[in-house]
Write an enzyme that holds these catalytic residues in place. Structure first.
Site, PDB file in Angstrom:
ATOM      1  N   PHE A 361      74.095  34.130  32.324  1.00 35.71           N
ATOM      2  CA  PHE A 361      74.714  33.758  33.462  1.00 35.71           C
ATOM      3  C   PHE A 361      76.064  33.549  33.573  1.00 35.71           C
ATOM      4  O   PHE A 361      76.796  32.997  32.671  1.00 35.71           O
ATOM      5  CB  PHE A 361      74.085  32.646  34.238  1.00 35.71           C
ATOM      6  N   ASP A 362      76.959  34.213  34.480  1.00 39.94           N
ATOM      7  CA  ASP A 362      78.346  33.797  34.688  1.00 39.94           C
ATOM      8  C   ASP A 362      78.254  32.393  35.122  1.00 39.94           C
ATOM      9  O   ASP A 362      77.310  32.063  36.049  1.00 39.94           O
ATOM     10  CB  ASP A 362      78.773  34.671  35.258  1.00 39.94           C
ATOM     11  N   LYS A 363      79.175  31.676  34.960  1.00 39.90           N
ATOM     12  CA  LYS A 363      79.308  30.192  35.729  1.00 39.90           C
ATOM     13  C   LYS A 363      79.827  30.170  36.981  1.00 39.90           C
ATOM     14  O   LYS A 363      78.933  30.032  37.945  1.00 39.90           O
ATOM     15  CB  LYS A 363      80.174  29.479  34.742  1.00 39.90           C
ATOM     16  N   SER A 695      85.315  33.687  34.408  1.00 34.61           N
ATOM     17  CA  SER A 695      84.350  33.002  34.768  1.00 34.61           C
ATOM     18  C   SER A 695      83.020  33.414  34.794  1.00 34.61           C
ATOM     19  O   SER A 695      82.909  34.515  34.521  1.00 34.61           O
ATOM     20  CB  SER A 695      84.944  32.459  36.279  1.00 34.61           C
TER      21      SER A 695
END
Length: 695
Positions: A361-363, A695
């Site tokens: 997952f990207d944050k 991000s």
């Protein structure tokens, strides 16, 4: 773009793609159901002829024969047409095999058996086409969501025009409870809009006009979701006016329909396997049938019996059910996902989703809201807080990065309405920060790692101490320097999504073994967010190229999905087994780069999508077992004497069974119903119803 314009390319491609060349989408003089009517007429003539032959005394032989010939005509018309077309294209397929078998039966005088073969084959394919059509119509229904006309302001008057005549920049008037005819942004009025047809969101979304129409017109991609609208969505109780940003053929809805249509022709790994299997299996069947023609040489039986057995084997071994088993399931799965606001681009990502070992997952914007807020403003000695904020705001006003927006928004609230200098000449240092000119001095704003590298002077002791302190609290940091003097540090914190923890719990329940958060933020900041959402693995301090390397390492251990926004994370998503884009509605980049696009900005769609994929894989396996099992039974059975009639009945029955089994996917619901995305409503029109910090 009309629904016919959108649907036509898909329908044409589908005749050969999803059905593997085994479908009979025939209309005729009696309309779209002509093949069904002809098949029933064939069955009627066959039944009457059989009754006359067996039950009526004194009937001349030509009576039943005439009825059998009529049954041949009605039952074989579409089969002959299809076989001729296949042979003309140098393809030897199931239709040709059936026709040869029926002709062989006629040559032996077994008119009743031949008529029965053609009747069952024609009715089987007619019903198969009807069943497959249901899955296609679920997709084509998307195209019907956009209205055909729009009320447009032209020359001071509101006129009704076909949506095809809309131009970019037109002002469209949308009345309460109407469907929106175009993509655009609101310039007048407030309302709530049901976006389920495009995004699958279960609740209407509040909408308001843009603050600056000229700025929105100049940069439509930067319009916020509170003002952005899509064709095919349903207006609420408020009258609004929107300015169109796309032609009708380029709307998000039109792109979704096109991409789903193209997805139907993209073959899955299982389908590619069955295609290879058929290329080997069909020649073997033909060779076996040829050998059986000469069984009378070895076995004491007439040539008639050997010929009949050979024809029966041709029928029994034809892999029709196998050919339709996978594409029917893929088609139904893609259609069901599209109804829930999830775009899956073909069979490969649909199958791969169901066998994932891990998800990365990207944050920012994925596990978090993507709306960071300022938590600390710490000037270094000799600098006032107001000067630090004023400098940061002046520069960040030139940027559209989420962190820049947060500094401008929250900084202005802290600073108040005071006059600010205007910065110029903004330059982005990818993954690190930005520079700009302000009052004749160079301003540096970015992550602490930007300083002391690539010719940029290192931070002073005081600024370094502040960085260490804030990092222990898990903050995302922006250091501000003016000329050669450090001004201070701004700490920001992103807010985890409310649905993040429950979504990750649901994914674990589905059997996803490993979930990792990857971020460009400092490791401490990444760990702080990971702990709040329930993740045990968080990888921070990753530049864009580092994210790609991280996905490569994870992929070495098995299938990995990358969930991001489809823009900053495009390289990592492309490297993963499956790239999944969040909030793809209206984002051309996300729609193009992702294998799977969650149209709404709703993380809870992810368990639904993976659950649907796993169900699809299960149904594909069931279909393969049925289709291969029937062939494995029928081939030896026909060699040992099973007739053409029972062989055709079992053969066509298995074909229908796999299609009906696949259609169950259209009714799939997430076992945890509260996480099931909303389906497309069927209400009629008018009815209520700077890439700096990775991000």
């Amino acid at each position: 773009m009309t629904s016919e314009d959108i649907a036509r390319p898909k329908s044409e491609a589908h005749a050969e793609g999803a059905g593997g060349g085994h479908e009979h989408g025939h209309g005729g003089v009696l309309g779209p159901n002509t093949e069904v009517i002809f098949a029933l007429a064939s069955g009627g003539a066959l039944s009457l002829g059989f009754a006359l032959e067996k039950l009526a005394a004194g009937v001349p032989d030509w009576g039943p024969l005439a009825l059998y010939l009529i049954a041949y005509g009605f039952g074989g018309l579409f089969t002959v047409r299809e076989a001729f077309e296949n042979l003309r294209q140098k393809r030897f397929e199931i239709d040709t095999l059936m026709l040869v078998a029926a002709a062989g039966a006629a040559a032996l005088g077994a008119w009743a058996e031949g008529a029965l073969l053609l009747f069952l084959f024609s009715i089987g394919h007619a019903l198969e086409n009807y069943a497959m059509g249901r899955a296609r119509r679920a997709i084509e229904a998307l195209a019907e969501l956009a209205p055909r006309t729009a009320h447009v302001r032209r020359d001071g008057q509101v006129v009704e025009l076909p949506v095809e005549d809309l131009r970019v920049g037109d002002t469209v008037v949308v009345r309460p409870n109407e469907r929106l005819p175009a993509d655009g942004f609101i310039v007048e009025g407030t309302t709530s809009i049901n976006q389920a047809p495009v995004t699958g969101e279960s609740m209407p979304v509040d909408k308001q006009p843009v603050a600056d129409a000229a700025a929105a017109r100049a940069r439509p991609a930067q319009v916020g979701p509170a003002s952005l609208v899509f064709a095919g969505t349903i207006n609420g109780a408020g009258a609004i006016e929107i300015e169109t940003t796309r032609k009708s053929s380029d709307t998000t809805l039109a792109k979704v329909v096109r991409m789903v249509s193209e997805a139907e022709t993209q073959k899955s790994p299982t389908q590619r396997f069955t295609d290879r299997f058929e290329r080997i299996f069909v020649p073997l069947v033909l060779a076996l049938a040829f050998v059986l023609l000469f069984a009378w040489v070895v076995v004491d039986e007439p040539f008639r019996d050997s010929f009949y057995r050979s024809m029966a084997v041709l029928v029994a071994a034809s892999p029709c059910a196998l050919a339709i088993a996978t594409p029917s399931a893929v088609l139904s799965g893609v259609a069901r996902a599209a109804r829930a606001g999830v775009l899956i681009k073909g069979g490969a990502p649909l199958e791969n989703l169901g066998s994932l070992n891990a998800i990365a997952f990207d944050k920012t914007g994925t596990l978090t809201e993507g709306r960071p807020r300022i938590t600390e403003v710490v000037p270094v000695r000799g600098t006032r807080e107001a000067d630090l904020l004023a400098t940061a705001i002046a520069v960040e006003r030139l940027s559209d990065h989420p962190l820049a927006e947060a500094i401008v928004r929250d900084g202005a609230e802290r600073l108040g309405d005071t006059g600010l200098e205007a910065a110029t000449d903004l330059k982005s240092l990818t993954g690190k920060g930005v520079t700009a000119e302000l009052g004749g001095e160079t301003i540096w704003i970015g992550k602490p790692e930007m300083f002391g590298a690539d010719g940029v002077a290192a931070l002073g002791d005081e600024a370094t101490a502040v960085v260490v302190q804030l990092r222990l609290q898990g903050r995302t940091l922006m250091v501000v320097r003016r000329g050669a003097r450090d001004l201070g540090v701004i700490g920001l914190l992103d807010t985890p999504r409310a649905a993040a923890r429950t979504t990750l719990t649901a994914l674990r329940a589905l059997g996803v073994q490993r979930m990792i958060m990857i971020s460009g933020d400092h490791q401490k900041a990444a760990q702080a967010i990971a702990g709040q959402v329930g993740l045990t693995e968080a990888w921070g301090d990753l530049m864009p190229e580092d994210k790609v390397d991280a996905i490569k390492r994870l992929r070495a251990d098995g299938k990995i999905a990358m969930v991001g926004d489809g823009v900053n994370d495009a390289p990592a998503m492309a490297t993963a087994t499956v790239g999944i884009a969040m909030g793809a509605a209206g984002s051309d980049v996300a729609l193009e780069t992702a294998d799977v696009a969650l149209m709404s900005d709703d993380l809870s769609q992810l368990p639904f999508t993976i659950g649907l994929s796993r169900r699809t894989r299960g149904i594909i396996r069931q279909n393969l077992y049925v289709s291969l099992g029937v062939v494995a039974f029928l081939v030896p059975a026909t060699i040992l004497g099973l007739g053409i009639g029972p062989a055709v009945a079992l053969h066509e029955g298995s074909t229908l069974l796999v299609v009906i089994n696949a259609l169950r996917l259209l009714g799939y619901r997430d076992p945890a119903g509260d996480r099931t995305p909303n389906e497309i409503p069927v209400a009629r029109q008018g009815a209520p119803a700077d890439s700096r910090i990775p991000s």
